[in-house]
Design a protein around this motif. Structure first.
Motif, PDB file in Angstrom:
ATOM      1  N   LEU A  84       0.865  -1.186   0.000  1.00 40.36           N
ATOM      2  CA  LEU A  84       0.000   0.000   0.000  1.00 40.36           C
ATOM      3  C   LEU A  84       0.899   1.232   0.000  1.00 40.36           C
ATOM      4  O   LEU A  84       1.805   1.344   0.824  1.00 40.36           O
ATOM      5  CB  LEU A  84      -0.882  -0.008   1.262  1.00 40.36           C
ATOM      6  CG  LEU A  84      -1.668   1.264   1.554  1.00 40.36           C
ATOM      7  CD1 LEU A  84      -2.713   1.542   0.470  1.00 40.36           C
ATOM      8  CD2 LEU A  84      -2.320   1.183   2.934  1.00 40.36           C
ATOM      9  N   TRP A  85       0.632   2.136  -0.916  1.00 40.86           N
ATOM     10  CA  TRP A  85       1.487   3.338  -1.004  1.00 40.86           C
ATOM     11  C   TRP A  85       0.733   4.486  -1.682  1.00 40.86           C
ATOM     12  O   TRP A  85       0.007   4.283  -2.655  1.00 40.86           O
ATOM     13  CB  TRP A  85       2.744   3.035  -1.820  1.00 40.86           C
ATOM     14  CG  TRP A  85       3.642   4.223  -2.012  1.00 40.86           C
ATOM     15  CD1 TRP A  85       4.559   4.711  -1.123  1.00 40.86           C
ATOM     16  CD2 TRP A  85       3.710   5.082  -3.170  1.00 40.86           C
ATOM     17  NE1 TRP A  85       5.188   5.820  -1.651  1.00 40.86           N
ATOM     18  CE2 TRP A  85       4.693   6.070  -2.895  1.00 40.86           C
ATOM     19  CE3 TRP A  85       3.035   5.108  -4.389  1.00 40.86           C
ATOM     20  CZ2 TRP A  85       5.006   7.067  -3.815  1.00 40.86           C
ATOM     21  CZ3 TRP A  85       3.346   6.108  -5.301  1.00 40.86           C
ATOM     22  CH2 TRP A  85       4.337   7.075  -5.010  1.00 40.86           C
ATOM     23  N   LEU A  86       0.936   5.696  -1.147  1.00 42.01           N
ATOM     24  CA  LEU A  86       0.390   6.915  -1.755  1.00 42.01           C
ATOM     25  C   LEU A  86       1.526   7.910  -1.989  1.00 42.01           C
ATOM     26  O   LEU A  86       2.442   8.007  -1.157  1.00 42.01           O
ATOM     27  CB  LEU A  86      -0.608   7.608  -0.823  1.00 42.01           C
ATOM     28  CG  LEU A  86      -1.891   6.889  -0.421  1.00 42.01           C
ATOM     29  CD1 LEU A  86      -2.691   7.797   0.516  1.00 42.01           C
ATOM     30  CD2 LEU A  86      -2.719   6.534  -1.623  1.00 42.01           C
ATOM     31  N   ARG A  91      -1.300  12.222   0.738  1.00 42.79           N
ATOM     32  CA  ARG A  91      -1.509  11.547   2.027  1.00 42.79           C
ATOM     33  C   ARG A  91      -2.340  12.434   2.964  1.00 42.79           C
ATOM     34  O   ARG A  91      -2.413  13.641   2.780  1.00 42.79           O
ATOM     35  CB  ARG A  91      -0.147  11.220   2.684  1.00 42.79           C
ATOM     36  CG  ARG A  91       0.575  10.137   1.907  1.00 42.79           C
ATOM     37  CD  ARG A  91       1.939   9.809   2.488  1.00 42.79           C
ATOM     38  NE  ARG A  91       2.681   8.997   1.514  1.00 42.79           N
ATOM     39  CZ  ARG A  91       3.977   8.737   1.563  1.00 42.79           C
ATOM     40  NH1 ARG A  91       4.703   9.203   2.558  1.00 42.79           N
ATOM     41  NH2 ARG A  91       4.546   8.009   0.623  1.00 42.79           N
ATOM     42  N   GLY A  92      -2.931  11.791   3.958  1.00 44.85           N
ATOM     43  CA  GLY A  92      -3.679  12.531   4.977  1.00 44.85           C
ATOM     44  C   GLY A  92      -5.071  12.929   4.545  1.00 44.85           C
ATOM     45  O   GLY A  92      -5.701  13.778   5.167  1.00 44.85           O
ATOM     46  N   GLY A  94      -7.420  10.368   3.591  1.00 43.77           N
ATOM     47  CA  GLY A  94      -8.274   9.174   3.646  1.00 43.77           C
ATOM     48  C   GLY A  94      -8.246   8.320   2.385  1.00 43.77           C
ATOM     49  O   GLY A  94      -9.052   7.399   2.234  1.00 43.77           O
ATOM     50  N   LEU A  95      -7.322   8.609   1.459  1.00 45.94           N
ATOM     51  CA  LEU A  95      -7.326   7.884   0.184  1.00 45.94           C
ATOM     52  C   LEU A  95      -6.766   6.463   0.304  1.00 45.94           C
ATOM     53  O   LEU A  95      -7.126   5.574  -0.477  1.00 45.94           O
ATOM     54  CB  LEU A  95      -6.548   8.684  -0.875  1.00 45.94           C
ATOM     55  CG  LEU A  95      -7.201  10.018  -1.233  1.00 45.94           C
ATOM     56  CD1 LEU A  95      -6.253  10.879  -2.075  1.00 45.94           C
ATOM     57  CD2 LEU A  95      -8.515   9.793  -1.985  1.00 45.94           C
ATOM     58  N   GLY A  96      -5.906   6.245   1.291  1.00 49.63           N
ATOM     59  CA  GLY A  96      -5.391   4.889   1.529  1.00 49.63           C
ATOM     60  C   GLY A  96      -6.547   3.942   1.851  1.00 49.63           C
ATOM     61  O   GLY A  96      -6.569   2.787   1.407  1.00 49.63           O
ATOM     62  N   ASN A 123       3.588   1.962  12.215  1.00 52.35           N
ATOM     63  CA  ASN A 123       2.969   2.714  11.118  1.00 52.35           C
ATOM     64  C   ASN A 123       1.513   3.014  11.473  1.00 52.35           C
ATOM     65  O   ASN A 123       0.576   2.316  11.089  1.00 52.35           O
ATOM     66  CB  ASN A 123       3.066   1.906   9.818  1.00 52.35           C
ATOM     67  CG  ASN A 123       2.706   2.728   8.592  1.00 52.35           C
ATOM     68  OD1 ASN A 123       1.980   3.719   8.700  1.00 52.35           O
ATOM     69  ND2 ASN A 123       3.207   2.342   7.444  1.00 52.35           N
ATOM     70  N   ALA A 124       1.327   4.117  12.228  1.00 47.95           N
ATOM     71  CA  ALA A 124       0.006   4.422  12.796  1.00 47.95           C
ATOM     72  C   ALA A 124      -1.046   4.695  11.720  1.00 47.95           C
ATOM     73  O   ALA A 124      -2.204   4.283  11.863  1.00 47.95           O
ATOM     74  CB  ALA A 124       0.118   5.620  13.734  1.00 47.95           C
ATOM     75  N   ALA A 125      -0.662   5.389  10.641  1.00 49.52           N
ATOM     76  CA  ALA A 125      -1.651   5.716   9.605  1.00 49.52           C
ATOM     77  C   ALA A 125      -2.151   4.442   8.924  1.00 49.52           C
ATOM     78  O   ALA A 125      -3.357   4.244   8.741  1.00 49.52           O
ATOM     79  CB  ALA A 125      -1.052   6.673   8.590  1.00 49.52           C
ATOM     80  N   ILE A 129      -5.995   2.652   9.075  1.00 46.37           N
ATOM     81  CA  ILE A 129      -6.820   2.248   7.921  1.00 46.37           C
ATOM     82  C   ILE A 129      -7.280   0.801   8.093  1.00 46.37           C
ATOM     83  O   ILE A 129      -8.457   0.473   7.952  1.00 46.37           O
ATOM     84  CB  ILE A 129      -6.008   2.380   6.611  1.00 46.37           C
ATOM     85  CG1 ILE A 129      -5.719   3.844   6.307  1.00 46.37           C
ATOM     86  CG2 ILE A 129      -6.742   1.719   5.452  1.00 46.37           C
ATOM     87  CD1 ILE A 129      -4.721   4.051   5.182  1.00 46.37           C
ATOM     88  N   TYR A 130      -6.331  -0.073   8.406  1.00 43.36           N
ATOM     89  CA  TYR A 130      -6.663  -1.503   8.495  1.00 43.36           C
ATOM     90  C   TYR A 130      -7.659  -1.765   9.636  1.00 43.36           C
ATOM     91  O   TYR A 130      -8.597  -2.531   9.473  1.00 43.36           O
ATOM     92  CB  TYR A 130      -5.386  -2.337   8.697  1.00 43.36           C
ATOM     93  CG  TYR A 130      -4.376  -2.163   7.581  1.00 43.36           C
ATOM     94  CD1 TYR A 130      -4.784  -2.109   6.246  1.00 43.36           C
ATOM     95  CD2 TYR A 130      -3.008  -2.064   7.847  1.00 43.36           C
ATOM     96  CE1 TYR A 130      -3.860  -1.947   5.220  1.00 43.36           C
ATOM     97  CE2 TYR A 130      -2.088  -1.904   6.824  1.00 43.36           C
ATOM     98  CZ  TYR A 130      -2.513  -1.842   5.518  1.00 43.36           C
ATOM     99  OH  TYR A 130      -1.605  -1.679   4.506  1.00 43.36           O
ATOM    100  N   ARG A 132      -9.855   0.302  10.916  1.00 47.47           N
ATOM    101  CA  ARG A 132     -11.176   0.822  10.547  1.00 47.47           C
ATOM    102  C   ARG A 132     -11.898  -0.111   9.578  1.00 47.47           C
ATOM    103  O   ARG A 132     -13.124  -0.198   9.562  1.00 47.47           O
ATOM    104  CB  ARG A 132     -11.027   2.207   9.917  1.00 47.47           C
ATOM    105  CG  ARG A 132     -12.340   2.891   9.693  1.00 47.47           C
ATOM    106  CD  ARG A 132     -12.405   4.203  10.415  1.00 47.47           C
ATOM    107  NE  ARG A 132     -11.993   5.326   9.582  1.00 47.47           N
ATOM    108  CZ  ARG A 132     -12.832   6.048   8.861  1.00 47.47           C
ATOM    109  NH1 ARG A 132     -14.109   5.747   8.806  1.00 47.47           N
ATOM    110  NH2 ARG A 132     -12.390   7.068   8.164  1.00 47.47           N
TER     111      ARG A 132
END
Ligand SMILES: CC(C)(COP(=O)(O)OP(=O)(O)OC[C@H]1O[C@@H](n2cnc3c(N)ncnc32)[C@H](O)[C@@H]1OP(=O)(O)O)[C@@H](O)C(=O)NCCC(=O)NCCS
Length: 163
Positions: A84-86, A91-92, A94-96, A123-125, A129-130, A132
């Motif tokens: 997974l990469w943006l 970033r920031g 919600g697109l991930g 990796n908090a971000a 995502i995962y 949620r």
């Protein structure tokens, strides 16, 4: 301007996929990394083969591809998500979440029962995502009294059941 959308890449997209994948590897690992160097040397047929073997979802912003996630059938029951990469500038927002969600939906359509992935514990971000999207940690989380884990980055495995 419209919001970026998720698109599934097909074999004919191999040039754009190659450029995006190398951008992601450069950004996350650097150009000296073994994996970057290995994939930099891929031929057209190797890129095409990757797109046949693994499903790739990209984030399309106007004409530009700005995000990527790979999904790979691991067993009859399991789909494995990776890379997974943006692009840093998107970033920031919600697109991930949109990319992971598309990959999970695809796993459902394939009849998979479990989706699994690995992520660095700090990796908090990505973990946000995962979590949620219903993923739980299934391996690699250090015990809370294990003081030695604080300094060393470690990978954890997260998974989510489908259906
Ligand atoms: C990881 C990555 C894909 C995140 O994508 P993103 O869309 O920018 O994620 P966001 O910043 O919108 O954050 C996602 C969630 O984590 C939360 N979050 C972000 N940073 C956080 C932090 N430092 N601490 C706690 N939560 C955080 C956000 O609030 C958001 O939660 P929400 O959905 O409940 O609002 C992106 O940063 C990236 O490409 N990083 C480099 C590559 C990478 O690390 N890939 C992951 C490999 S597993």
């Amino acid at each position: 301007m419209s919001a970026p959308t998720v698109t599934r890449l097909v074999e004919a997209d191999w040039r754009a996929f190659a450029a995006l994948r190398l951008r992601a590897l450069d950004d996350t690992l650097g150009t000296e990394d073994r994996q970057y160097r290995e994939e930099l040397a891929f031929t057209a047929s190797q890129w095409r083969r990757r797109l046949r073997a693994h499903t790739q979802f990209a984030l399309l912003d106007g004409e530009d591809l700005v995000g990527l996630i790979g999904a790979q059938r691991q067993t009859v029951e399991t789909v494995y998500l990776y890379s997974l990469w943006l692009e840093p500038q998107v970033r920031g927002r919600g697109l991930g979440h949109d990319l992971v969600s598309a990959a999970v939906d695809w796993a459902c359509t394939q009849g998979a029962r479990v989706v699994t992935l690995r992520v660095e514990s700090g990796n908090a971000a990505a973990r946000g995502i995962y979590r949620r999207l219903g993923f739980d940690v299934v391996a690699g989380e250090p015990a809370t009294d294990d003081a030695a884990h604080e300094s060393a980055p470690r990978e954890i495995t997260m998974s989510r059941s489908l259906g």
